[in-house]
Design a protein around this motif. Structure first.
Motif, short mmCIF file in Angstrom:
data_model
loop_
_atom_site.label_atom_id
_atom_site.label_comp_id
_atom_site.label_asym_id
_atom_site.label_seq_id
_atom_site.Cartn_x
_atom_site.Cartn_y
_atom_site.Cartn_z
N PRO A 1 43.37 70.61 16.94
CA PRO A 1 42.04 70.51 17.54
C PRO A 1 42.08 69.98 18.98
O PRO A 1 41.27 70.37 19.81
CB PRO A 1 41.28 69.54 16.63
CG PRO A 1 41.99 69.61 15.33
CD PRO A 1 43.42 69.89 15.65
N GLN A 2 43.04 69.10 19.26
CA GLN A 2 43.14 68.60 20.63
C GLN A 2 43.84 69.62 21.53
O GLN A 2 43.52 69.74 22.71
CB GLN A 2 43.91 67.28 20.66
CG GLN A 2 43.15 66.16 19.98
CD GLN A 2 43.93 64.88 19.99
OE1 GLN A 2 44.33 64.39 21.04
NE2 GLN A 2 44.19 64.32 18.83
N ARG B 1 34.83 68.02 22.94
CA ARG B 1 34.19 66.84 22.36
C ARG B 1 35.05 65.61 22.50
O ARG B 1 36.24 65.63 22.18
CB ARG B 1 33.92 67.05 20.87
CG ARG B 1 32.56 67.57 20.55
CD ARG B 1 32.41 67.64 19.06
NE ARG B 1 33.71 67.96 18.45
CZ ARG B 1 33.92 67.99 17.15
NH1 ARG B 1 32.96 67.72 16.34
NH2 ARG B 1 35.11 68.30 16.67
N GLY B 2 34.45 64.52 22.93
CA GLY B 2 35.20 63.27 23.03
C GLY B 2 35.98 63.16 24.32
O GLY B 2 36.52 62.12 24.62
N PHE B 3 36.06 64.27 25.09
CA PHE B 3 36.79 64.21 26.34
C PHE B 3 35.83 64.24 27.53
O PHE B 3 36.24 64.28 28.66
CB PHE B 3 37.77 65.37 26.47
CG PHE B 3 38.90 65.30 25.50
CD1 PHE B 3 40.05 64.61 25.83
CD2 PHE B 3 38.80 65.87 24.24
CE1 PHE B 3 41.10 64.53 24.93
CE2 PHE B 3 39.85 65.79 23.34
CZ PHE B 3 41.00 65.11 23.68
N THR C 1 33.39 62.03 28.68
CA THR C 1 33.33 60.87 29.56
C THR C 1 34.73 60.49 30.00
O THR C 1 35.69 60.68 29.28
CB THR C 1 32.71 59.67 28.82
OG1 THR C 1 33.20 59.71 27.49
CG2 THR C 1 31.22 59.75 28.83
N LYS C 2 34.79 59.98 31.18
CA LYS C 2 36.09 59.54 31.69
C LYS C 2 36.60 58.40 30.82
O LYS C 2 35.85 57.51 30.46
CB LYS C 2 35.93 59.03 33.12
CG LYS C 2 35.83 60.15 34.13
CD LYS C 2 36.66 59.79 35.37
CE LYS C 2 36.70 60.92 36.36
NZ LYS C 2 35.43 61.08 37.06
N PRO C 3 37.90 58.41 30.49
CA PRO C 3 38.45 57.30 29.73
C PRO C 3 38.26 55.99 30.49
O PRO C 3 38.31 55.99 31.71
CB PRO C 3 39.94 57.63 29.60
CG PRO C 3 40.09 59.03 30.07
CD PRO C 3 38.90 59.39 30.88
N THR C 4 38.04 54.95 29.73
CA THR C 4 37.89 53.65 30.40
C THR C 4 39.21 53.26 31.03
O THR C 4 40.27 53.65 30.56
CB THR C 4 37.49 52.57 29.40
OG1 THR C 4 38.32 52.73 28.26
CG2 THR C 4 36.04 52.70 29.01
#
Ligand SMILES: Nc1ncnc2c1ncn2[C@@H]1O[C@H](COP(=O)(O)OP(=O)(O)OP(=O)(O)O)[C@@H](O)[C@H]1O
Ligand SMILES: [Mg+2]
Lengths: 315, 280
Positions: free
Chosen positions: A217-218, A295-297, A299-302
């Protein structure tokens, strides 16, 4: 320059944008070119768009569009994607035999032109093997040695009948596509951080499950854009089906009408418009697929800070 | 699984026993005979300089690395092998997976599944591996999220969480499998200093609940307060081990002393930095 005193506190910014005269020149040139093109469409009667639209909706053209081009693309891409992912997984396996099989497959099917492959499937294979029996390996040989009446054949495929069907063409295009998709899928799988498979393993997932639920999935995020490319290329490559020969296919049908009616250019225009329409629809589909697998990608990672490296070496 | 008579652990005996564990990477000897016992309910902290083999040792316990020599037992089962009258046989993938699901692991860099929400991350293994009913798994996951102080974040994707929040989700994810043993590999060293406390608190709570834990850490405060047993490793061997008060306050070996001194200076520097930042 002098730095102003702090008593004079600057207010809101109201600055002129950087001028871009080049853009305006380019725009003017493009507008003129488009105007010239439209004028030629209108004034040159040989374009004959009205005839082109007529050709687009004729029954044999529509049949060719649906069967050879649309069904052909979908079928070939389904085989290509599933086959490609499997071959990529084999290629990344720890088993050297499977790795070798995958390598040879990719080498072969990437190496031969689709036109040649389809022509071979269409006439060559049926010439070599008129029928294929499915059963116990070497069952017939053993049976004739031992004089048995049962020869361990369960199912017979008549190759001469099969080889000229649309299905044979789809299988041919799909096998070829799988070789390209395998490389795309491999790149996608390798793009997923090794820690993901390790985290899945640490939770007690089997390798297959980790691949299906976590890694693939990734990997799709990386796999989808080039696959869209491949699918659009496949739409165009279905025109090669005429090498099988299969003539229920868009380009064959439009050009046949063009040759018969001497409306050569309108026939090409009719085919072009259909290809562009299909390509546009596919681009919309690709957009939604990319959104789904992104999905889940979004927003920029903190900002992860790797604090203090462990003890040694540090002063 | 059955326990053969040569098994050195079982009820009333250590949960983890490592004997003479050896591991090399391409001829580079990283573990040179590690011995370690971890009693049930104990918290063991592994300390040591970079490259001493702490991560490698943890990874050997849940078979992310295979070992070249020695033996590891967890809860009476030999890790990675079946012992048939002295002849070892490799376990197959399924048996390895079965051993791993009894051991929770928390990684330095969290390794949450980025395409799943916090809740989905936690539910994934119980549903897929243990076959737990979806609804039950979700309820349990929500409880675990509350337990780690993130009851309001079930729908957040990892990228929407801070590092400290991600690490707490990762702990909840491991706990969802009801492990007998939890392994932590520097769980706070990828975190901004102000986020470390929340994660350590979750780990303290876990220790208080009686979880058996092996923790690689550079947090001396945590080791001193929470650990029952501290192990100092250097160069692939255990240099010294014992109660935290003994090892940390009164180290016997020169190598331990110099490592602790270095840690202390860094702690003081960090504290001074924080103080300076607070003033500025
Ligand atoms: N997969 C690998 N391949 C080759 N060498 C490795 C591998 N993993 C670890 N090593 C080596 O093993 C040694 C010990 O590494 P390890 O990560 O266990 O140390 P550590 O004590 O966890 O250090 P740190 O505090 O920096 O995390 C290092 O010298 C490292 O280079
Ligand atoms: Mg480490």
């Amino acid at each position: 320059m002098t730095t102003p005193t702090t008593d004079d506190r600057p207010g809101l910014i109201d600055a002129r944008p950087v001028p871009h005269p080049g853009r305006w020149v380019a725009l003017a040139i493009i507008v003129i070119l488009i105007a010239m093109m439209i004028s030629s469409f209108v004034t040159n009667p040989r374009w004959d768009f009205a005839k082109a639209f007529e050709i687009m909706v004729q029954t044999p053209v529509l049949e060719g569009l649906v069967k050879g081009t649309i069904v052909g693309t979908i079928g070939a891409m389904v085989i290509g994607i599933i086959g490609g992912v499997l071959i990529a997984i084999l290629r990344l396996s720890t088993n050297p035999v499977l790795r070798g099989v995958s390598f040879v497959y990719t080498w072969f099917f990437r190496g031969i032109p689709r036109l040649v492959l389809l022509a071979m499937i269409g006439s060559g294979i049926g010439f070599l093997y008129s029928k294929v029996d499915f059963g116990v390996p070497f069952g017939q040989q053993f049976a004739s040695w031992l004089g048995l009446s049962q020869d361990f054949t369960f199912f017979t495929l008549n190759v001469n009948q099969f080889s000229s069907t649309l299905l044979a063409g789809i299988v041919g295009l799909g096998l070829s596509e799988a070789a390209y998709m395998a490389e795309i899928a491999r790149a996608g799988i390798l793009s997923v951080d090794k820690g993901q498979a390790e985290a899945a393993a640490a939770l007690g997932m089997s390798r297959g499950k980790a691949m299906r639920r976590i890694v693939l999935p990734q990997a799709m995020r990386v796999i989808v854009p080039p696959t869209g490319n491949e699918a659009i290329a496949m739409v165009k490559d279905t025109s090669l089906l005429s090498a099988i020969p299969i003539i229920t296919e868009l380009f064959y049908q439009t050009s046949a009408i063009g040759n018969r009616t001497l409306l050569i250019m309108p026939a090409f225009v009719a085919a072009t418009i259909w290809y562009l329409l299909i390509g546009s629809v596919m681009m919309v589909g690709q957009y939604f697929l990319e959104k789904r697998f992104g999905r889940g990608f979004g927003t920029k990672p903190t900002n992860k800070r790797f604090a203090r490296p462990a003890g040694a070496g540090g002063a | 699984m059955t326990t053969s008579d040569s098994t050195p652990t079982g009820d009333g005996q250590p949960l983890v026993r490592a004997l003479n564990v050896m591991k090399s990477f391409h001829g580079n000897e990283v573990l040179k005979g590690i011995d370690l016992d971890v009693e049930r309910g104990q918290v063991v902290c592994l300390l040591g300089p970079s490259g001493s083999g702490k991560t490698t040792f943890l990874r050997c316990i849940n078979q992310l690395e295979s070992i070249d020599g020695g033996r590891i037992w967890v809860d009476g089962d030999l890790v990675g092998y079946r012992d048939d009258k002295g002849q070892l046989h490799h376990l197959n993938d399924k048996q390895v997976a079965a051993q791993r699901r009894e051991i929770g692991m928390v990684f330095q860099r969290f390794n949450l599944f980025p395409h799943m929400t916090a809740l989905e991350n936690i539910c994934e293994a119980p549903i897929q591996v243990r076959g737990v009913d979806r609804k039950k798994a979700r309820e349990r996951a929500l409880d675990l999220l509350k337990q780690v102080g993130l009851g309001d974040k079930p729908a957040a994707y990892p990228a929407q969480l801070s590092g400290g929040q991600q690490q707490r989700v990762a702990i909840a994810r491991a706990l969802a499998m009801d492990p007998k043993l939890m392994l932590f590999d520097e769980p706070t060293s990828a975190l901004d200093p102000e986020l470390v406390g929340d994660v350590l608190k979750v780990m303290r709570d876990l220790a208080d609940q009686g979880m058996t834990m092996i923790v690689v850490t550079h947090e001396m405060g945590f080791a001193r307060d929470v650990a029952d047993h501290v192990v100092f490793m250097d160069g692939g061997v255990v240099v010294e081990q014992g109660r935290p008060a003994d090892v940390i306050n009164n180290p016997q070996h020169e190598r331990t002393r110099s490592f602790l001194k270095r840690m202390r200076t860094e702690d003081e520097e960090a504290a001074a930095d924080a103080a300076a930042a607070a003033e500025g």
